[in-house]
Design an enzyme around this catalytic site. Structure first.
Site, short mmCIF file in Angstrom:
data_model
loop_
_atom_site.label_atom_id
_atom_site.label_comp_id
_atom_site.label_asym_id
_atom_site.label_seq_id
_atom_site.Cartn_x
_atom_site.Cartn_y
_atom_site.Cartn_z
N ASP A 237 33.70 34.82 39.55
CA ASP A 237 32.71 35.11 40.59
C ASP A 237 31.97 33.84 41.01
O ASP A 237 31.58 33.03 40.17
CB ASP A 237 31.70 36.12 39.99
CG ASP A 237 30.77 36.71 41.03
OD1 ASP A 237 31.28 37.40 41.93
OD2 ASP A 237 29.55 36.51 40.93
N GLU B 75 45.58 28.20 25.48
CA GLU B 75 45.72 28.52 24.05
C GLU B 75 46.54 29.79 23.88
O GLU B 75 46.96 30.13 22.77
CB GLU B 75 44.33 28.74 23.41
CG GLU B 75 43.51 27.48 23.27
CD GLU B 75 42.05 27.78 22.92
OE1 GLU B 75 41.70 28.94 22.63
OE2 GLU B 75 41.25 26.83 22.99
C1 BGC Z 1 30.47 39.32 44.23
C2 BGC Z 1 29.36 40.10 44.84
C3 BGC Z 1 28.08 39.70 44.15
C4 BGC Z 1 27.88 38.19 44.15
C5 BGC Z 1 26.87 37.77 43.17
C6 BGC Z 1 30.07 37.94 44.69
O1 BGC Z 1 30.91 37.10 45.01
O2 BGC Z 1 31.74 39.66 44.70
O3 BGC Z 1 29.58 41.47 44.77
O4 BGC Z 1 27.00 40.27 44.84
O5 BGC Z 1 29.05 37.53 43.83
O6 BGC Z 1 27.36 37.89 41.88
#
Ligand code: BGC
Length: 584
Positions: free
Chosen positions: A240, A290
């Site tokens: 993310d 790993e």
């Molecule tokens: C996720 C979102 C989230 C954001 C903050 C993004 O890229 O896909 O749903 O609100 O990251 O974590």
């Protein structure tokens, strides 16, 4: 909601009437062909990855929230789609301030969603049917309920506990003004003040304090988390906000205003896509390697196409999301450019490209393609399109679904991996009318109610035509489902050969059987509104982005997104053909 009705005479009875067929079962290619599921290290390169948003997939205990046992109960369904992997959006303990992307504990499961033992069962059961497991890792920020944040607040300014986050003194008399003018990605300021007067940075909501990735302990802890889930059966990670971890916070902080604000020379923005971020991923790669096969990763990095290959490097995450197709309008020229650029970029790093049309952050593509579109403009993906006063732009849902089906077939014919979002296989439209008091996405409150946010694509899936939550669970679902969901449920579509679900199943099963090498040859025709390419093995994909029918190239049509007749490909339609000499 429109579902295609088809005259049964249009269906393929035999290979001989292929040019008029619509869905021909992939089994027509013959039995005993190799399965695409690999045990090898390259399994991800052309994988079809299905995104499960766990709270909205299936609810096993009737509390209105989807859960891991719910996913387990639907494994036969997932297997029936011929997918290669499931990507689970966050299932960690969380107050759900941002749909679970506010993580309280990276090495546990939200008790409302299950337990670690349930995760182990889920991984084992998916593996048993040949489906890999990708989990979401959220390294840019923890939640404000994470034990580290509690320690940071308690320990006070200048402490080691505070150094795991980004705390600063404020500006102006008494430090009462935030350290900079930054506005968060979700609306409102990006700084929040704590009782002792310091401010902490949160590029997203105040419940998501940003971590300090210059801190050694932060780095080491994530390495431990990667090992933890790899040991629990995770085959890969979706990373993310992968472009946000490295930050230049030397004082004075730059004036940036509302984020993201990207007008900086490549690599020099203080907050996004800094070159140093790849040092972090090089360390992660050592952990991935790993394992046998090595764990995979895909970066969620909203960066320019030219910068994307860095994230996809074999020394780093290995693959990066390309959202360009998702952002492209329904326009042949845009699609062609996006495809060519991304294939070249992926090749540059020895990676494979990724393709996405929908996910949990954007308007579903069946709705997007039904909105007014000015040629040359990008598609309206943002969450702000439906206004809280109930107005919505003119929308043609029928056209949207027709184009969505065509776009999906095109995408599934491309080299690289395809990421599908739960419910797109049902042709689900965005749910526009969630009542204000049921809205969960923080974008709604932080925009002062001017943007409804992303809940419209996160409404729990309909499994049956009837029932308190259309088969999602035994009671009402955590986000209200509209009455029209029953007609598009899995059960309603499953036995209808013309449904969008049947189209996805047939397409995915053909894709698995055709399993072409990662090459694509453009076939240039006279009509600029047609996108035609050929994959190894004589597999053609032809999309008519225009309104008028065009003549199909030679070959046997095995599948099309709308009916084809007499060698004509109608507007807003994709057909797959196989060179006749390649047909069995
Ligand atoms: C996720 C979102 C989230 C954001 C903050 C993004 O890229 O896909 O749903 O609100 O990251 O974590």
């Amino acid at each position: 909601m429109f579902l295609f009705r088809q005259d049964p005479t249009r269906r393929c009875a035999s290979p001989g009437d292929a040019r008029d067929c619509w869905h021909r079962p992939a089994a027509d290619l013959g039995q005993g062909q190799a399965d695409t599921r690999h045990a090898d290290a390259d399994w991800w390169r052309q994988a079809v990855v299905y995104q499960v948003y766990p709270r909205s997939f299936a609810d096993s205990d009737g509390d209105g929230l989807g859960d891991l046992r719910g996913v387990i109960s639907r494994i036969p369904y997932l297997a029936s789609l011929s997918i290669d992997a499931v990507w689970l959006s966050p299932f960690y303990p969380s107050a759900l301030a941002d749909g679970g992307y506010d993580v309280d504990d990276y090495r546990d499961v939200d008790p409302r969603l299950g337990s670690l033992a349930d995760f182990d069962d889920l991984a084992a059961n998916l593996h048993a049917v040949g489906i890999k497991v990708i989990i979401d890792i959220v390294p840019n920020h923890t939640s404000n309920r994470h034990s580290w944040f509690a320690e940071a607040l308690a320990a006070g300014r200048g402490s080691a506990a505070r150094d795991r986050y980004i705390f600063r003194d404020g500006n102006g008399p008494g430090g009462a003004r935030p350290p900079s003018d930054w506005g968060s990605m979700i609306g409102g300021p990006a700084w929040t003040r704590v009782p002792d007067g310091q401010w902490y940075l949160h590029l997203f909501t105040p419940e998501q304090p940003d971590l300090n990735w210059s801190n050694r302990e932060v780095r080491d802890d994530f390495l431990a988390t990667l090992r933890f889930w790899s040991d629990h059966g995770a085959d890969g990670f979706r990373v993310d906000v992968a472009h946000g971890l490295a930050k230049d916070l030397t004082e004075p902080l730059a004036d940036l205003g509302q984020l993201p604000r990207t007008a900086f020379p490549p690599g020099s923005h203080p907050l996004w896509d800094r070159d140093e971020v790849h040092e972090i991923y090089a360390q992660w790669r050592q952990v991935f390697n790993e394992y046998d096969p090595p764990r995979t990763a895909v970066a969620e990095a909203w960066v320019q196409a030219a910068r994307r290959p860095r994230y996809a490097s074999a020394d780093g995450l290995g693959q990066a999301f390309n959202f360009d197709l998702l952002e492209a309008g329904w326009d042949a020229a845009q699609f062609r450019t996006v495809i060519a650029e991304n294939l070249a970029g992926a090749r540059q790093q020895g990676s494979s490209s990724t393709w996405v049309l929908s996910n949990h952050d954007v308007m579903r593509h069946a709705t997007r393609y039904g909105l007014p579109f000015a040629p040359g403009n990008p598609s309206p993906v943002g969450p702000g399109w439906l206004l809280s006063d109930g107005t919505e732009p003119a929308l043609d849902r029928h056209l949207g679904l027709r184009r969505a089906r065509a776009a999906t077939l095109l995408m599934l014919a491309l080299p690289g991996s395809a990421y599908l979002y739960q419910g797109e296989e049902l042709g689900l439209q965005e749910v526009p009318d969630i009542p204000p008091d049921a809205i969960q996405d923080p974008i709604y409150s932080r925009s002062g109610g001017t943007a409804k946010g992303r809940d419209g694509c996160r409404v729990p899936l309909p499994w049956t035509p009837e029932g308190p939550s259309f088969g999602f669970g035994s009671g009402p679902s955590h986000l209200p489902q509209p009455a029209w969901f029953g007609a598009v449920s899995v059960q309603a579509q499953g036995s209808d050969p013309d449904s969008t679900l049947s189209l996805y199943r047939t397409a995915l099963s053909w894709r698995r059987r055709l399993r072409a090498a990662e090459e694509l040859d453009w076939i240039q025709g006279a009509d600029p509104t047609v996108v035609h390419f050929r994959r190894p093995g004589g597999w053609h994909s032809v999309t008519n982005f225009g309104q008028q029918p065009v003549t199909l190239p030679p070959g046997a049509v095995v599948l099309s997104s709308s009916p084809v007749h007499a060698g004509q490909l109608p507007g807003n339609t994709t057909a797959w053909l196989i060179d006749r000499e390649r047909m069995p």
